[in-house]
Design a protein around this motif. Structure first.
Motif, mmCIF file in Angstrom:
data_model
loop_
_atom_site.group_PDB
_atom_site.id
_atom_site.type_symbol
_atom_site.label_atom_id
_atom_site.label_comp_id
_atom_site.label_asym_id
_atom_site.label_seq_id
_atom_site.Cartn_x
_atom_site.Cartn_y
_atom_site.Cartn_z
ATOM 1 N N THR A 28 1.543 -0.702 0.513
ATOM 2 C CA THR A 28 -0.415 0.297 -0.036
ATOM 3 C C THR A 28 0.828 1.579 -0.156
ATOM 4 O O THR A 28 1.857 1.113 0.290
ATOM 5 C CB THR A 28 -0.592 0.266 1.153
ATOM 6 O OG1 THR A 28 0.035 0.514 2.333
ATOM 7 C CG2 THR A 28 -1.498 -1.342 1.363
ATOM 8 N N GLN A 57 -3.567 -8.046 10.859
ATOM 9 C CA GLN A 57 -2.604 -7.012 10.997
ATOM 10 C C GLN A 57 -3.792 -7.095 12.712
ATOM 11 O O GLN A 57 -3.491 -5.848 13.343
ATOM 12 C CB GLN A 57 -3.607 -5.444 10.338
ATOM 13 C CG GLN A 57 -4.680 -5.231 10.286
ATOM 14 C CD GLN A 57 -5.491 -5.673 9.381
ATOM 15 O OE1 GLN A 57 -4.976 -6.866 9.150
ATOM 16 N NE2 GLN A 57 -6.713 -4.862 9.149
ATOM 17 N N LYS A 70 -1.527 -1.499 12.061
ATOM 18 C CA LYS A 70 -1.301 -1.004 10.549
ATOM 19 C C LYS A 70 0.138 -1.421 10.280
ATOM 20 O O LYS A 70 0.977 -1.415 11.608
ATOM 21 C CB LYS A 70 -1.552 0.543 10.238
ATOM 22 C CG LYS A 70 -2.688 0.968 11.051
ATOM 23 C CD LYS A 70 -3.886 2.555 10.715
ATOM 24 C CE LYS A 70 -4.651 2.574 11.116
ATOM 25 N NZ LYS A 70 -5.268 2.375 10.162
ATOM 26 N N ILE A 71 -0.644 -1.655 9.345
ATOM 27 C CA ILE A 71 1.566 -2.086 8.510
ATOM 28 C C ILE A 71 2.316 -0.671 8.132
ATOM 29 O O ILE A 71 1.037 0.735 7.839
ATOM 30 C CB ILE A 71 1.091 -2.511 6.923
ATOM 31 C CG1 ILE A 71 0.475 -2.184 5.809
ATOM 32 C CG2 ILE A 71 0.607 -4.394 7.390
ATOM 33 C CD1 ILE A 71 1.046 -1.754 4.503
ATOM 34 N N GLU A 89 4.940 2.450 12.507
ATOM 35 C CA GLU A 89 5.150 3.791 12.196
ATOM 36 C C GLU A 89 5.677 4.574 10.791
ATOM 37 O O GLU A 89 7.171 4.306 11.027
ATOM 38 C CB GLU A 89 5.194 5.070 12.906
ATOM 39 C CG GLU A 89 4.118 5.287 13.591
ATOM 40 C CD GLU A 89 2.830 6.156 13.187
ATOM 41 O OE1 GLU A 89 2.672 6.541 11.848
ATOM 42 O OE2 GLU A 89 1.587 5.362 13.157
ATOM 43 N N SER A 90 5.152 4.362 9.321
ATOM 44 C CA SER A 90 6.103 4.669 8.279
ATOM 45 C C SER A 90 7.175 5.423 8.319
ATOM 46 O O SER A 90 8.443 5.615 7.964
ATOM 47 C CB SER A 90 5.364 4.334 7.252
ATOM 48 O OG SER A 90 4.668 5.865 7.026
HETATM 49 N N1 LIG Z 1 0.393 6.166 9.908
HETATM 50 C C1 LIG Z 1 0.420 4.736 10.025
HETATM 51 C C2 LIG Z 1 -0.382 4.536 8.698
HETATM 52 C C3 LIG Z 1 -0.227 3.308 8.367
HETATM 53 C C4 LIG Z 1 -1.471 2.327 8.010
HETATM 54 O O1 LIG Z 1 -2.517 3.506 7.527
HETATM 55 N N2 LIG Z 1 -1.263 1.936 7.734
HETATM 56 C C5 LIG Z 1 -2.834 0.707 6.844
HETATM 57 C C6 LIG Z 1 -2.510 0.707 5.030
HETATM 58 S S1 LIG Z 1 -2.005 2.147 4.313
HETATM 59 C C7 LIG Z 1 -3.526 -0.505 6.850
HETATM 60 O O2 LIG Z 1 -2.673 -0.878 8.294
HETATM 61 N N3 LIG Z 1 -4.689 -0.173 7.702
HETATM 62 C C8 LIG Z 1 -5.362 -1.520 8.244
HETATM 63 C C9 LIG Z 1 -5.726 -1.680 9.153
HETATM 64 O O3 LIG Z 1 -6.046 -0.292 9.671
HETATM 65 O O4 LIG Z 1 -6.649 -2.506 9.549
HETATM 66 C C10 LIG Z 1 2.284 5.159 9.103
HETATM 67 O O5 LIG Z 1 2.399 5.507 8.148
HETATM 68 O O6 LIG Z 1 2.739 4.039 8.752
#
Ligand SMILES: N[C@@H](CCC(=O)N[C@@H](CS)C(=O)NCC(=O)O)C(=O)O
Length: 234
Positions: A28, A57, A70-71, A89-90
Protein backbone atom coordinates in the motif's frame (compact mmCIF):
# COMPACT_ATOMS: atom_id res chain seq x y z
CA UNK A 1 23.15 -16.23 15.92
CA UNK A 2 20.15 -13.91 16.07
CA UNK A 3 17.38 -15.11 18.33
CA UNK A 4 14.09 -13.38 17.63
CA UNK A 5 11.97 -15.89 19.57
CA UNK A 6 11.18 -13.27 22.24
CA UNK A 7 9.06 -11.49 19.59
CA UNK A 8 5.67 -13.24 19.20
CA UNK A 9 5.31 -11.82 15.67
CA UNK A 10 7.97 -14.31 14.51
CA UNK A 11 5.64 -17.18 15.44
CA UNK A 12 3.12 -16.18 12.76
CA UNK A 13 5.78 -14.94 10.32
CA UNK A 14 8.90 -17.10 10.99
CA UNK A 15 12.22 -15.56 10.06
CA UNK A 16 14.06 -17.59 7.51
CA UNK A 17 16.97 -15.14 7.73
CA UNK A 18 16.90 -13.90 11.35
CA UNK A 19 20.03 -11.81 10.80
CA UNK A 20 18.14 -9.62 8.32
CA UNK A 21 15.66 -6.80 8.98
CA UNK A 22 12.19 -8.34 9.15
CA UNK A 23 9.56 -6.32 7.25
CA UNK A 24 5.84 -6.89 7.94
CA UNK A 25 3.88 -5.12 5.26
CA UNK A 26 1.61 -5.01 2.23
CA UNK A 27 2.27 -2.95 -0.93
CA UNK A 28 0.00 0.00 0.00
CA UNK A 29 1.26 3.62 -0.15
CA UNK A 30 2.44 3.46 3.48
CA UNK A 31 3.86 -0.02 3.07
CA UNK A 32 5.90 0.67 -0.06
CA UNK A 33 7.64 3.66 1.51
CA UNK A 34 9.62 1.16 3.57
CA UNK A 35 10.20 -1.50 0.91
CA UNK A 36 11.42 1.25 -1.46
CA UNK A 37 13.77 2.59 1.22
CA UNK A 38 15.11 -0.90 1.94
CA UNK A 39 15.71 -1.43 -1.77
CA UNK A 40 17.36 2.00 -2.12
CA UNK A 41 19.74 1.43 0.80
CA UNK A 42 20.66 -2.15 -0.03
CA UNK A 43 20.16 -3.17 3.61
CA UNK A 44 19.45 -6.92 3.76
CA UNK A 45 15.83 -7.64 4.70
CA UNK A 46 13.19 -10.32 4.68
CA UNK A 47 9.64 -9.27 3.68
CA UNK A 48 6.52 -10.85 5.18
CA UNK A 49 3.04 -10.33 3.75
CA UNK A 50 0.39 -9.06 6.18
CA UNK A 51 -2.94 -9.85 4.56
CA UNK A 52 -5.92 -7.59 5.20
CA UNK A 53 -8.40 -10.05 3.65
CA UNK A 54 -7.70 -12.38 6.57
CA UNK A 55 -7.27 -9.54 9.10
CA UNK A 56 -3.65 -10.48 9.81
CA UNK A 57 -3.09 -6.97 11.19
CA UNK A 58 -5.57 -7.79 13.99
CA UNK A 59 -3.83 -11.01 15.04
CA UNK A 60 -2.27 -11.12 18.53
CA UNK A 61 1.12 -11.77 16.90
CA UNK A 62 0.94 -8.60 14.78
CA UNK A 63 -0.53 -6.53 17.64
CA UNK A 64 2.38 -7.61 19.85
CA UNK A 65 4.61 -5.51 17.58
CA UNK A 66 2.15 -2.79 16.57
CA UNK A 67 -0.81 -2.27 18.92
CA UNK A 68 -2.14 0.22 16.31
CA UNK A 69 -2.85 -2.68 13.88
CA UNK A 70 -1.34 -1.01 10.84
CA UNK A 71 1.40 -1.86 8.40
CA UNK A 72 4.28 -1.26 7.88
CA UNK A 73 6.31 -2.53 10.82
CA UNK A 74 9.86 -3.81 11.13
CA UNK A 75 12.00 -5.84 13.48
CA UNK A 76 15.73 -5.18 13.19
CA UNK A 77 17.76 -7.93 14.88
CA UNK A 78 20.75 -5.56 15.00
CA UNK A 79 19.26 -2.36 16.39
CA UNK A 80 20.94 0.23 18.64
CA UNK A 81 23.31 -1.33 21.15
CA UNK A 82 23.33 -4.49 18.99
CA UNK A 83 19.90 -5.35 20.43
CA UNK A 84 16.76 -6.12 18.39
CA UNK A 85 14.55 -3.11 17.69
CA UNK A 86 10.85 -3.30 16.76
CA UNK A 87 9.30 -0.25 15.09
CA UNK A 88 6.00 0.82 13.57
CA UNK A 89 4.88 4.10 11.86
CA UNK A 90 6.36 4.48 8.39
CA UNK A 91 7.85 7.93 9.11
CA UNK A 92 9.73 6.62 12.16
CA UNK A 93 10.92 3.59 10.18
CA UNK A 94 12.19 5.76 7.29
CA UNK A 95 14.14 7.94 9.72
CA UNK A 96 15.58 4.92 11.49
CA UNK A 97 16.70 3.31 8.23
CA UNK A 98 18.18 6.60 7.01
CA UNK A 99 20.24 6.87 10.20
CA UNK A 100 21.20 3.20 10.17
CA UNK A 101 22.39 3.30 6.55
CA UNK A 102 23.69 6.89 6.54
CA UNK A 103 21.72 7.46 3.33
CA UNK A 104 18.83 9.58 2.02
CA UNK A 105 18.95 12.23 4.75
CA UNK A 106 21.41 15.14 4.71
CA UNK A 107 24.25 14.89 7.21
CA UNK A 108 24.16 18.56 8.21
CA UNK A 109 21.75 19.34 11.05
CA UNK A 110 19.75 22.02 9.19
CA UNK A 111 19.24 19.80 6.13
CA UNK A 112 18.30 16.92 8.38
CA UNK A 113 15.57 18.86 10.18
CA UNK A 114 14.28 20.29 6.90
CA UNK A 115 13.92 16.74 5.55
CA UNK A 116 12.10 15.68 8.72
CA UNK A 117 9.81 18.68 8.31
CA UNK A 118 8.75 17.51 4.83
CA UNK A 119 8.44 13.95 6.06
CA UNK A 120 6.01 15.21 8.74
CA UNK A 121 4.16 17.21 6.07
CA UNK A 122 3.46 13.92 4.35
CA UNK A 123 2.63 12.00 7.53
CA UNK A 124 0.27 14.62 8.98
CA UNK A 125 -1.14 16.10 5.75
CA UNK A 126 -0.78 14.29 2.46
CA UNK A 127 -1.35 10.75 3.74
CA UNK A 128 -4.47 11.38 5.83
CA UNK A 129 -6.06 13.84 3.35
CA UNK A 130 -5.40 11.85 0.16
CA UNK A 131 -6.69 8.79 2.02
CA UNK A 132 -10.00 10.56 2.65
CA UNK A 133 -10.24 11.50 -1.03
CA UNK A 134 -9.87 7.78 -1.76
CA UNK A 135 -12.67 6.91 0.64
CA UNK A 136 -15.09 9.49 -0.78
CA UNK A 137 -14.18 8.99 -4.44
CA UNK A 138 -13.60 5.27 -4.78
CA UNK A 139 -14.80 3.39 -1.72
CA UNK A 140 -17.91 3.42 0.52
CA UNK A 141 -18.09 7.24 0.64
CA UNK A 142 -18.66 7.57 -3.11
CA UNK A 143 -22.33 6.62 -2.65
CA UNK A 144 -23.00 9.43 -0.18
CA UNK A 145 -25.39 11.91 -1.74
CA UNK A 146 -23.96 14.84 0.16
CA UNK A 147 -20.74 15.71 -1.68
CA UNK A 148 -19.56 18.27 0.88
CA UNK A 149 -17.25 15.85 2.77
CA UNK A 150 -15.64 14.74 -0.51
CA UNK A 151 -15.24 18.32 -1.68
CA UNK A 152 -13.68 19.32 1.63
CA UNK A 153 -10.94 16.67 1.29
CA UNK A 154 -10.44 17.43 -2.40
CA UNK A 155 -9.94 21.13 -1.58
CA UNK A 156 -7.51 20.32 1.24
CA UNK A 157 -5.58 17.88 -0.97
CA UNK A 158 -5.34 20.51 -3.71
CA UNK A 159 -4.03 22.98 -1.16
CA UNK A 160 -1.35 20.48 -0.08
CA UNK A 161 -0.42 19.78 -3.72
CA UNK A 162 -0.02 23.53 -4.26
CA UNK A 163 2.41 23.68 -1.34
CA UNK A 164 4.33 20.73 -2.82
CA UNK A 165 4.26 22.34 -6.28
CA UNK A 166 5.82 25.49 -4.81
CA UNK A 167 8.52 23.46 -3.11
CA UNK A 168 9.37 21.50 -6.27
CA UNK A 169 9.51 24.57 -8.50
CA UNK A 170 13.20 25.00 -9.26
CA UNK A 171 14.14 21.81 -7.38
CA UNK A 172 14.63 18.26 -8.71
CA UNK A 173 13.46 16.71 -5.45
CA UNK A 174 11.89 17.99 -2.24
CA UNK A 175 15.35 18.64 -0.77
CA UNK A 176 16.83 19.99 -4.01
CA UNK A 177 19.42 17.82 -5.71
CA UNK A 178 19.32 15.21 -2.97
CA UNK A 179 16.70 12.48 -3.20
CA UNK A 180 15.60 11.74 0.38
CA UNK A 181 13.14 9.90 2.59
CA UNK A 182 10.78 12.88 2.14
CA UNK A 183 10.39 11.94 -1.56
CA UNK A 184 9.96 8.27 -0.66
CA UNK A 185 7.13 9.26 1.71
CA UNK A 186 5.30 11.66 -0.63
CA UNK A 187 5.35 10.10 -4.10
CA UNK A 188 3.72 6.74 -3.29
CA UNK A 189 0.73 8.82 -2.15
CA UNK A 190 0.66 10.85 -5.37
CA UNK A 191 0.69 7.53 -7.21
CA UNK A 192 -2.25 6.25 -5.19
CA UNK A 193 -4.23 9.44 -5.66
CA UNK A 194 -4.05 9.39 -9.47
CA UNK A 195 -3.89 5.59 -9.79
CA UNK A 196 -5.78 3.43 -7.33
CA UNK A 197 -8.08 6.23 -6.09
CA UNK A 198 -8.76 7.40 -9.68
CA UNK A 199 -8.88 10.99 -8.45
CA UNK A 200 -6.46 12.65 -10.90
CA UNK A 201 -9.14 14.63 -12.76
CA UNK A 202 -11.17 15.37 -9.65
CA UNK A 203 -8.08 16.84 -7.98
CA UNK A 204 -6.90 18.59 -11.17
CA UNK A 205 -3.45 16.99 -11.05
CA UNK A 206 -2.48 18.69 -14.35
CA UNK A 207 -2.34 21.98 -12.42
CA UNK A 208 0.81 20.72 -10.66
CA UNK A 209 3.43 20.14 -13.40
CA UNK A 210 6.44 20.11 -11.08
CA UNK A 211 4.82 17.46 -8.89
CA UNK A 212 4.14 15.37 -12.01
CA UNK A 213 7.71 15.82 -13.29
CA UNK A 214 9.33 14.69 -10.00
CA UNK A 215 6.77 11.89 -9.61
CA UNK A 216 7.65 10.51 -13.07
CA UNK A 217 11.33 10.61 -12.20
CA UNK A 218 10.60 8.79 -8.94
CA UNK A 219 8.78 6.01 -10.82
CA UNK A 220 11.84 5.44 -13.02
CA UNK A 221 14.15 4.54 -10.14
CA UNK A 222 14.93 0.79 -10.15
CA UNK A 223 14.49 0.56 -6.35
CA UNK A 224 11.04 2.14 -6.67
CA UNK A 225 9.99 -0.24 -9.46
CA UNK A 226 11.03 -3.14 -7.26
CA UNK A 227 9.81 -1.82 -3.92
CA UNK A 228 6.30 -1.08 -5.25
CA UNK A 229 5.65 -4.85 -5.44
CA UNK A 230 7.14 -5.89 -2.09
CA UNK A 231 5.98 -7.94 -0.27
CA UNK A 232 4.52 -9.89 -3.19
CA UNK A 233 0.81 -10.48 -2.75
CA UNK A 234 1.41 -14.22 -3.09
N1 LIG B 1 0.57 6.46 10.10
C1 LIG B 1 0.71 5.07 9.73
C2 LIG B 1 -0.44 4.68 8.86
C3 LIG B 1 -0.35 3.25 8.40
C4 LIG B 1 -1.63 2.80 7.71
O1 LIG B 1 -2.62 3.55 7.62
N2 LIG B 1 -1.61 1.57 7.21
C5 LIG B 1 -2.79 1.00 6.58
C6 LIG B 1 -2.46 0.55 5.16
S1 LIG B 1 -1.86 1.87 4.15
C7 LIG B 1 -3.24 -0.21 7.38
O2 LIG B 1 -2.42 -0.96 7.86
N3 LIG B 1 -4.56 -0.43 7.54
C8 LIG B 1 -5.06 -1.61 8.18
C9 LIG B 1 -6.11 -1.32 9.22
O3 LIG B 1 -6.39 -0.14 9.46
O4 LIG B 1 -6.66 -2.27 9.77
C10 LIG B 1 2.04 4.87 9.01
O5 LIG B 1 2.41 5.76 8.23
O6 LIG B 1 2.70 3.83 9.22
Amino acid sequence: MNDLSAFPITRKWPAQYPERIQLYSLPTPNGVKVSIMLEETGLPYEPHLVRFDTDDQMSPEFLSLNPNNKIPAILDPAGPGAKPLALFESGAILLYLADKSGQFIPRDAAGRYETIQWLMFQMGGIGPMFGQVGFFNKFAGKDYEDKRPRDRYVAESRRLLKVLEGRLTGRSWIMGNAYTIADMAVFPWVRNLVGFYEAGDLIGIADFPHVIRAFKKFLQRPAVVKGLDIPGRG
